[in-house]
Design a protein around this motif. Structure first.
Motif, mmCIF file in Angstrom:
data_model
loop_
_atom_site.group_PDB
_atom_site.id
_atom_site.type_symbol
_atom_site.label_atom_id
_atom_site.label_comp_id
_atom_site.label_asym_id
_atom_site.label_seq_id
_atom_site.Cartn_x
_atom_site.Cartn_y
_atom_site.Cartn_z
ATOM 1 N N LYS A 1 -3.584 -5.075 -7.549
ATOM 2 C CA LYS A 1 -4.807 -5.444 -8.291
ATOM 3 C C LYS A 1 -5.151 -6.819 -7.896
ATOM 4 O O LYS A 1 -6.381 -7.064 -7.557
ATOM 5 N N ILE A 2 -4.328 -7.837 -7.636
ATOM 6 C CA ILE A 2 -4.442 -8.950 -7.208
ATOM 7 C C ILE A 2 -5.170 -9.159 -5.943
ATOM 8 O O ILE A 2 -6.102 -9.658 -5.545
ATOM 9 N N ILE A 3 -4.763 -8.110 -4.903
ATOM 10 C CA ILE A 3 -5.074 -8.162 -3.623
ATOM 11 C C ILE A 3 -6.450 -7.572 -3.477
ATOM 12 O O ILE A 3 -7.456 -8.146 -2.984
ATOM 13 N N TYR A 4 -6.709 -6.629 -4.383
ATOM 14 C CA TYR A 4 -8.236 -6.082 -4.329
ATOM 15 C C TYR A 4 -9.071 -7.072 -4.933
ATOM 16 O O TYR A 4 -10.234 -7.052 -4.526
ATOM 17 N N GLU A 5 -8.736 -7.944 -5.729
ATOM 18 C CA GLU A 5 -9.623 -8.933 -6.391
ATOM 19 C C GLU A 5 -10.012 -10.155 -5.541
ATOM 20 O O GLU A 5 -10.859 -10.803 -5.624
ATOM 21 N N TYR A 6 -8.637 -10.608 -4.928
ATOM 22 C CA TYR A 6 -8.790 -12.140 -4.201
ATOM 23 C C TYR A 6 -8.433 -11.902 -2.757
ATOM 24 O O TYR A 6 -9.075 -12.977 -2.137
ATOM 25 N N VAL A 7 -8.026 -10.846 -2.131
ATOM 26 C CA VAL A 7 -7.498 -11.121 -0.655
ATOM 27 C C VAL A 7 -8.226 -10.234 0.112
ATOM 28 O O VAL A 7 -8.871 -9.342 -0.150
ATOM 29 N N ASP A 8 -8.728 -11.190 1.176
ATOM 30 C CA ASP A 8 -9.466 -10.456 2.297
ATOM 31 C C ASP A 8 -8.721 -9.696 3.342
ATOM 32 O O ASP A 8 -9.231 -8.751 3.911
ATOM 33 N N VAL A 9 -7.390 -9.923 3.637
ATOM 34 C CA VAL A 9 -6.583 -9.851 4.947
ATOM 35 C C VAL A 9 -5.487 -9.621 4.500
ATOM 36 O O VAL A 9 -4.793 -10.748 3.766
ATOM 37 N N VAL A 10 -4.345 -8.621 4.746
ATOM 38 C CA VAL A 10 -3.078 -8.488 4.382
ATOM 39 C C VAL A 10 -2.405 -8.244 5.678
ATOM 40 O O VAL A 10 -2.552 -7.424 6.507
ATOM 41 N N LEU A 11 -1.441 -9.069 6.059
ATOM 42 C CA LEU A 11 -0.633 -9.162 7.159
ATOM 43 C C LEU A 11 0.679 -8.647 6.695
ATOM 44 O O LEU A 11 1.458 -8.939 5.910
ATOM 45 N N LEU B 1 0.812 -1.066 -0.106
ATOM 46 C CA LEU B 1 -0.022 0.070 0.070
ATOM 47 C C LEU B 1 0.697 1.356 0.029
ATOM 48 O O LEU B 1 0.375 2.361 -0.498
ATOM 49 N N TRP B 2 2.222 1.226 0.471
ATOM 50 C CA TRP B 2 2.968 2.382 0.456
ATOM 51 C C TRP B 2 3.768 2.446 -0.739
ATOM 52 O O TRP B 2 4.569 1.419 -1.289
ATOM 53 N N ASN B 3 3.607 3.550 -1.420
ATOM 54 C CA ASN B 3 4.429 3.651 -2.433
ATOM 55 C C ASN B 3 5.661 4.279 -2.164
ATOM 56 O O ASN B 3 6.031 5.478 -2.371
ATOM 57 N N THR B 4 6.634 3.642 -1.929
ATOM 58 C CA THR B 4 8.044 4.008 -1.318
ATOM 59 C C THR B 4 9.012 3.515 -2.345
ATOM 60 O O THR B 4 8.984 2.851 -3.118
ATOM 61 N N THR B 5 9.988 4.499 -2.174
ATOM 62 C CA THR B 5 11.247 4.364 -2.712
ATOM 63 C C THR B 5 12.464 3.702 -1.573
ATOM 64 O O THR B 5 13.034 4.755 -1.336
ATOM 65 N N ASP B 6 12.374 2.627 -1.727
ATOM 66 C CA ASP B 6 13.254 1.933 -0.321
ATOM 67 C C ASP B 6 14.466 1.463 -1.101
ATOM 68 O O ASP B 6 14.599 0.312 -1.415
ATOM 69 N N SER B 7 15.475 2.422 -1.343
ATOM 70 C CA SER B 7 16.714 1.896 -2.025
ATOM 71 C C SER B 7 17.590 3.154 -2.173
ATOM 72 O O SER B 7 17.311 4.256 -2.519
ATOM 73 N N LEU B 8 18.796 2.800 -2.292
ATOM 74 C CA LEU B 8 19.827 3.824 -2.586
ATOM 75 C C LEU B 8 19.893 4.145 -3.964
ATOM 76 O O LEU B 8 20.271 5.080 -4.469
ATOM 77 N N LEU B 9 19.499 3.214 -4.845
ATOM 78 C CA LEU B 9 19.576 3.180 -6.351
ATOM 79 C C LEU B 9 18.006 4.063 -6.616
ATOM 80 O O LEU B 9 17.845 4.282 -7.841
ATOM 81 N N TYR C 1 8.731 -3.047 -6.576
ATOM 82 C CA TYR C 1 8.536 -3.738 -8.044
ATOM 83 C C TYR C 1 7.267 -4.730 -8.214
ATOM 84 O O TYR C 1 7.223 -5.439 -7.296
ATOM 85 N N ASN C 2 6.549 -4.575 -9.164
ATOM 86 C CA ASN C 2 5.028 -5.198 -9.460
ATOM 87 C C ASN C 2 4.041 -4.633 -8.206
ATOM 88 O O ASN C 2 3.184 -5.329 -8.042
ATOM 89 N N ARG C 3 4.291 -3.437 -7.630
ATOM 90 C CA ARG C 3 3.523 -3.266 -6.604
ATOM 91 C C ARG C 3 2.032 -3.169 -7.172
ATOM 92 O O ARG C 3 1.073 -3.414 -6.552
ATOM 93 N N GLU C 4 1.786 -2.262 -8.279
ATOM 94 C CA GLU C 4 0.556 -2.193 -8.936
ATOM 95 C C GLU C 4 -0.252 -3.431 -9.242
ATOM 96 O O GLU C 4 -1.362 -3.483 -8.899
#
Length: 177
Positions: free
Chosen positions: A167-177, A147-155, A160-163
């Motif tokens: 999309k998969i989470i919104y379609e299939y997942v009920d809970v994210v831990l 959910l966090w759109n972060t840039t966690d890298s010195l580079l 990667y593949n966040r979006e």
């Protein structure tokens, strides 16, 4: 000492199982530290009186001093991502630090990438696993929050593949831990 105390308290509660979402080792200060960190971690986790399900975090998978943390993970705990069912719930334990080998390398105490990365192969597996689930509740456990759109890298690398994962989470997942 704090971890041992937590395990004692969890054992007193005696839940059906425990889920831990990464950064179980540090892997960043000393040369060859994975050799003793993973061994000690494994010993400590044996103190649980209930099943324990783990997914790795970034500190668990750095490559330093020629040691690949994920090789130790697989030796001690098995697959870097997997799923299991409990009652009417389906759990996916994802590896959100699925960076290619060359992108997990660090020097001294500096690591260049530490943020989220769900590789294409794992992303496809997650989606297929969820499509095949008949559970009433689908739960995705992972270390890096998509959910966090972060840039966690010195580079300057983002998640990667966040979006696609969202999309998969919104379609299939009920809970994210």
């Amino acid at each position: 000492k704090a971890v041992k105390k937590c395990i004692e308290e969890i054992n007193l509660l005696h839940p059906d199982f425990v889920v831990i979402t990464g950064d179980l080792t540090f892997g960043q200060l000393y040369p060859f530290e994975y050799s003793f960190e993973y061994k000690k971690l494994y010993e400590i986790l044996q103190r649980f009186d209930v099943p324990t399900f783990l997914c790795p975090g970034n500190h668990d998978g750095y490559i330093k001093s020629g040691q690949d943390g994920f090789q130790f993970w697989e030796e001690y705990f098995g697959s870097l991502y997997y799923s299991f069912d409990y009652g009417k719930a389906h759990f996916i334990m994802a590896n959100s630090y699925d960076w290619p080998r060359k992108s997990r390398i660090g020097f001294s105490c500096v690591v260049f990438n530490w943020g989220g990365y769900i590789g294409d192969k794992q992303l496809k597996w997650i989606e297929e696993d969820l499509k095949n689930s008949n559970a009433l509740l689908n739960i995705l456990a992972l270390h890096h929050n998509p959910l966090w759109n972060t840039t966690d890298s010195l580079l300057g690398n983002g998640y990667y593949n966040r979006e696609k994962l969202l999309k998969i989470i919104y379609e299939y997942v009920d809970v994210v831990l």
